[in-house]
Design a protein around this motif. Structure first.
Motif, PDB file in Angstrom:
ATOM      1  N   VAL A  18      15.549  21.886  18.039  1.00 50.10           N
ATOM      2  CA  VAL A  18      15.146  20.595  18.582  1.00 50.10           C
ATOM      3  C   VAL A  18      15.925  20.367  19.876  1.00 50.10           C
ATOM      4  O   VAL A  18      17.149  20.207  19.839  1.00 50.10           O
ATOM      5  CB  VAL A  18      15.432  19.454  17.590  1.00 50.10           C
ATOM      6  CG1 VAL A  18      15.055  18.102  18.211  1.00 50.10           C
ATOM      7  CG2 VAL A  18      14.666  19.671  16.286  1.00 50.10           C
ATOM      8  N   SER A  22      15.144  15.135  23.137  1.00 41.62           N
ATOM      9  CA  SER A  22      13.692  15.117  22.987  1.00 41.62           C
ATOM     10  C   SER A  22      13.272  14.078  21.944  1.00 41.62           C
ATOM     11  O   SER A  22      14.052  13.705  21.063  1.00 41.62           O
ATOM     12  CB  SER A  22      13.174  16.491  22.591  1.00 41.62           C
ATOM     13  OG  SER A  22      13.698  16.885  21.331  1.00 41.62           O
ATOM     14  N   LYS A  23      12.049  13.639  22.052  1.00 44.75           N
ATOM     15  CA  LYS A  23      11.481  12.684  21.096  1.00 44.75           C
ATOM     16  C   LYS A  23      10.601  13.472  20.129  1.00 44.75           C
ATOM     17  O   LYS A  23       9.580  14.041  20.522  1.00 44.75           O
ATOM     18  CB  LYS A  23      10.663  11.626  21.831  1.00 44.75           C
ATOM     19  CG  LYS A  23      10.080  10.556  20.927  1.00 44.75           C
ATOM     20  CD  LYS A  23      11.162   9.662  20.350  1.00 44.75           C
ATOM     21  CE  LYS A  23      10.551   8.508  19.549  1.00 44.75           C
ATOM     22  NZ  LYS A  23      11.590   7.687  18.892  1.00 44.75           N
ATOM     23  N   VAL A  24      10.988  13.496  18.869  1.00 44.82           N
ATOM     24  CA  VAL A  24      10.320  14.338  17.881  1.00 44.82           C
ATOM     25  C   VAL A  24       9.339  13.526  17.055  1.00 44.82           C
ATOM     26  O   VAL A  24       9.637  12.410  16.615  1.00 44.82           O
ATOM     27  CB  VAL A  24      11.364  14.998  16.944  1.00 44.82           C
ATOM     28  CG1 VAL A  24      10.678  15.767  15.826  1.00 44.82           C
ATOM     29  CG2 VAL A  24      12.286  15.907  17.736  1.00 44.82           C
ATOM     30  N   ARG A  25       8.159  14.127  16.854  1.00 39.94           N
ATOM     31  CA  ARG A  25       7.239  13.682  15.806  1.00 39.94           C
ATOM     32  C   ARG A  25       6.900  14.911  14.981  1.00 39.94           C
ATOM     33  O   ARG A  25       6.263  15.848  15.467  1.00 39.94           O
ATOM     34  CB  ARG A  25       5.973  13.080  16.410  1.00 39.94           C
ATOM     35  CG  ARG A  25       6.028  11.580  16.492  1.00 39.94           C
ATOM     36  CD  ARG A  25       4.761  10.937  16.991  1.00 39.94           C
ATOM     37  NE  ARG A  25       3.540  11.597  16.530  1.00 39.94           N
ATOM     38  CZ  ARG A  25       2.395  11.573  17.197  1.00 39.94           C
ATOM     39  NH1 ARG A  25       2.328  10.971  18.362  1.00 39.94           N
ATOM     40  NH2 ARG A  25       1.324  12.155  16.719  1.00 39.94           N
ATOM     41  N   SER A 233      11.871  12.189  11.679  1.00 36.96           N
ATOM     42  CA  SER A 233      11.571  12.289  13.114  1.00 36.96           C
ATOM     43  C   SER A 233      12.596  11.527  13.946  1.00 36.96           C
ATOM     44  O   SER A 233      13.089  12.026  14.974  1.00 36.96           O
ATOM     45  CB  SER A 233      10.162  11.756  13.389  1.00 36.96           C
ATOM     46  OG  SER A 233       9.176  12.537  12.748  1.00 36.96           O
ATOM     47  N   GLU A 234      12.946  10.317  13.512  1.00 33.51           N
ATOM     48  CA  GLU A 234      13.941   9.526  14.219  1.00 33.51           C
ATOM     49  C   GLU A 234      15.313  10.205  14.190  1.00 33.51           C
ATOM     50  O   GLU A 234      16.032  10.228  15.190  1.00 33.51           O
ATOM     51  CB  GLU A 234      14.037   8.131  13.580  1.00 33.51           C
ATOM     52  CG  GLU A 234      12.808   7.268  13.771  1.00 33.51           C
ATOM     53  CD  GLU A 234      12.740   6.685  15.165  1.00 33.51           C
ATOM     54  OE1 GLU A 234      13.692   6.000  15.561  1.00 33.51           O
ATOM     55  OE2 GLU A 234      11.732   6.938  15.861  1.00 33.51           O
ATOM     56  N   SER A 237      15.407  13.256  16.521  1.00 36.30           N
ATOM     57  CA  SER A 237      15.428  12.830  17.917  1.00 36.30           C
ATOM     58  C   SER A 237      16.810  12.352  18.341  1.00 36.30           C
ATOM     59  O   SER A 237      17.272  12.638  19.449  1.00 36.30           O
ATOM     60  CB  SER A 237      14.414  11.696  18.131  1.00 36.30           C
ATOM     61  OG  SER A 237      13.104  12.108  17.802  1.00 36.30           O
TER      62      SER A 237
END
Length: 326
Positions: A18, A22-25, A233-234, A237
């Protein structure tokens, strides 16, 4: 890392990392069925190679006694944490590895700060500590179940909506502190699909020898699937950092997940590149005196030194390999 093996492993695990910031979904960015074009028939040999590398570097880590490693392993129920630990760590010296499983906190643990029970299980230098579930439970289960947060006896003023962002910052700083003190933090999330979890639950019901693993509570927790996906996800990120990045390992295929986990841990150890300590000149003289004494004790007809008699080279130290290694 001059070893070519290290470069190959780094390339292999890069799609799992990751990127910090980055913004993860999860459902968009990481496929639980990804296998990198690999076939299962090749997996057994690759896993053996990974386990062999881990054994080699763990021995050097213990001998150097400078660094320690924390492996934080997270997954949803039936994600394969236990099997991953069992297969990946099968070749290492058990004296140098400690596994801690974190269940519902005890009353004593609830009387301390939320990181206290994890800090108590950190490794010594030269050790690998595996957290089967980890301090990230405090921003996952606790987030999905606010009633757990209330049992932590926190002051009223810290229970505002910013508590999760604050915990992310605190965890990042704690991991930076550990890293700065020579304790590498490796973080693996076993990413399981909802359908594969359903299949594994059914298998636990269908096979008598697996009935003991089944828990109705796990199925009830499955109803919160979307909440957990959001929490994961949060978390990914906010807490994948340069000093302690997250690796999202596709977990629908157990054989591939184990290869990935072995590769991530091997990459960490190879990055440390621990070396066997050098023995000083005086200590080497003492060794030679002791060696001559042991050689004189050889029984009639036996080689004075069976190791050198079999072709072993005295004074050859195993450690850093050449750049054209296997």
């Amino acid at each position: 890392m001059s070893d070519k093996r290290a470069a190959r492993i780094a390339d292999f695990i890069e799609p799992l990392r990751v990127p910090p910031g980055s913004k993860v979904r999860l459902e968009r960015d990481f496929d639980p069925r990804y296998k990198g074009g690999m076939k299962k028939r090749d997996g057994a040999e690759l896993l053996r190679t990974g386990v062999s590398l881990l054994a080699e570097y763990q021995a050097r880590l213990a001998a150097q006694n400078t660094y320690g490693v924390v492996l934080a392993l997270q997954a949803l129920d039936a994600g394969g944490k236990d099997g991953t630990i069992r297969h990946v760590m099968s070749g290492v010296n058990p004296q140098g590895v400690r596994v801690s499983s974190f269940k519902v906190p005890s009353s004593e643990e609830l009387d301390h700060d939320y990181l206290w029970r994890y800090a108590r299980r950190l490794p010594q230098r030269g050790e690998i500590a595996i957290f089967n579930r980890s301090h990230y439970e405090e921003v996952l289960v606790v987030r999905v179940h606010p009633e757990v947060l209330l049992r932590q006896k926190l002051p009223e003023h810290v229970l505002g909506p910013d508590i999760w962002d604050r915990r992310y910052r605190e965890i990042n700083r704690w991991e930076r502190y550990l890293t700065d003190n020579g304790f590498k933090v490796v973080k693996i999330f076993l990413n399981l699909s909802k359908e594969e979890q359903r299949t594994r639950f059914l298998k636990r019901i269908d096979l008598p020898e697996k009935n003991w693993k089944f828990s109705a509570a796990d199925v009830r927790e499955r109803r919160r699937w979307d909440e957990y996906q959001h929490a994961f996800s949060e978390m990914l990120s906010a807490t994948s950092t340069k000093w302690a990045p997250w690796y999202v390992v596709p977990a629908d295929r157990k054989w591939f997940a184990r290869i990935c986990a072995a590769a991530v841990l091997a990459h960490t150890l190879m990055d440390i590149d621990p070396q066997y300590p050098d023995v000083g000149e005086e200590a080497r003289k003492d060794l030679l005196v002791t060696k001559r004494g042991l050689e004189r004790e050889a029984p009639a007809g036996a080689a004075a030194d069976p190791y050198t008699a079999r072709g072993g080279k005295p004074g050859k130290k195993r450690g850093r390999r050449s750049s054209d290694g296997a």
